[in-house]
Design a protein around this motif. Structure first.
Motif, short mmCIF file in Angstrom:
data_model
loop_
_atom_site.label_atom_id
_atom_site.label_comp_id
_atom_site.label_asym_id
_atom_site.label_seq_id
_atom_site.Cartn_x
_atom_site.Cartn_y
_atom_site.Cartn_z
N TYR A 181 -6.91 7.60 -2.29
CA TYR A 181 -5.53 7.13 -2.65
C TYR A 181 -6.00 6.28 -3.86
O TYR A 181 -5.49 5.18 -3.91
N PRO A 182 -6.24 6.96 -5.06
CA PRO A 182 -6.31 6.33 -6.41
C PRO A 182 -5.21 5.64 -6.90
O PRO A 182 -4.28 6.33 -6.75
N GLY A 183 -5.08 4.55 -7.48
CA GLY A 183 -4.16 3.77 -7.98
C GLY A 183 -3.45 2.90 -7.12
O GLY A 183 -2.64 2.24 -7.54
N PHE A 184 -3.72 2.77 -5.75
CA PHE A 184 -3.00 1.98 -4.78
C PHE A 184 -4.19 1.29 -3.98
O PHE A 184 -5.01 2.01 -3.75
N PRO A 185 -3.99 0.11 -3.79
CA PRO A 185 -5.18 -0.47 -3.22
C PRO A 185 -5.17 -0.44 -1.52
O PRO A 185 -5.05 -1.48 -0.84
N ALA A 186 -5.38 0.79 -1.21
CA ALA A 186 -5.14 1.13 0.32
C ALA A 186 -6.28 0.75 1.02
O ALA A 186 -6.08 0.32 2.26
N GLY A 187 -7.46 0.77 0.39
CA GLY A 187 -8.54 -0.08 1.21
C GLY A 187 -8.44 -1.40 1.60
O GLY A 187 -8.76 -1.74 2.61
N THR A 188 -7.96 -2.33 0.66
CA THR A 188 -7.47 -3.54 1.29
C THR A 188 -6.56 -3.92 2.40
O THR A 188 -6.79 -4.34 3.28
N PHE A 189 -5.48 -2.75 2.10
CA PHE A 189 -4.53 -2.72 3.02
C PHE A 189 -5.19 -2.41 4.44
O PHE A 189 -4.86 -2.97 5.40
N VAL A 190 -5.85 -1.35 4.38
CA VAL A 190 -6.36 -0.71 5.58
C VAL A 190 -7.51 -1.72 6.35
O VAL A 190 -7.39 -2.34 7.44
N VAL A 191 -8.38 -2.38 5.61
CA VAL A 191 -9.13 -3.50 6.25
C VAL A 191 -8.39 -4.54 6.58
O VAL A 191 -8.84 -5.42 7.74
#
Length: 131
Positions: free
Chosen positions: A29-39
């Motif tokens: 998901y480039p362009g959205f901080p999905a990684g931080t959201f998931v963690v």
């Protein structure tokens, strides 16, 4: 000294997990901080589960509430897995890039999903214990 080692080892594994999840999600998901959201959502679910276990009297004497296990899992691992500072930085970056819609989704998502995940984790343990 052993308490510091428990926190440090937990932090080591939590940081590796955070980095790996964030890298995977940023490619997906480039362009959205999905990684931080998931963690953050995952960490909230896990802390709800772990704190319910730690605080429940029936299992209070089990290995899961041993001081070193709690320090390893909660303070170390979850402490380095989740990240409020990165959430703040990524949200401000979205705002600076005039991506108001993504910034608002990020704020609302982290807050609402995070709180719901803590409640869900706690509730699941309480249901499991009552059976």
């Amino acid at each position: 000294m052993s308490q510091l080692l428990a926190v440090g080892l937990g932090g080591f594994f939590g940081a590796i997990a955070r980095y790996s999840i964030t890298e995977f999600m940023s490619r997906k998901y480039p362009g959205f901080p999905a990684g931080t959201f998931v963690v953050n959502a995952t960490g909230c679910l896990l802390i709800g589960i772990l704190m319910a276990i730690v605080s429940h009297k029936q299992i209070h004497s089990s290995v899961w509430v041993h001081k070193h296990v709690s320090l390893f899992l909660i303070t170390g691992m979850l402490g380095s897995l989740t990240t409020f500072s990165t959430f703040g930085h990524e949200t401000v970056s979205l705002l600076r890039n005039a991506e108001m819609h993504h910034a608002l989704i990020n704020i609302a998502g982290n807050l609402l999903v995070g709180l719901f995940a803590v409640w869900l984790g706690w509730s699941l343990v309480m249901l499991w214990i009552q059976k």
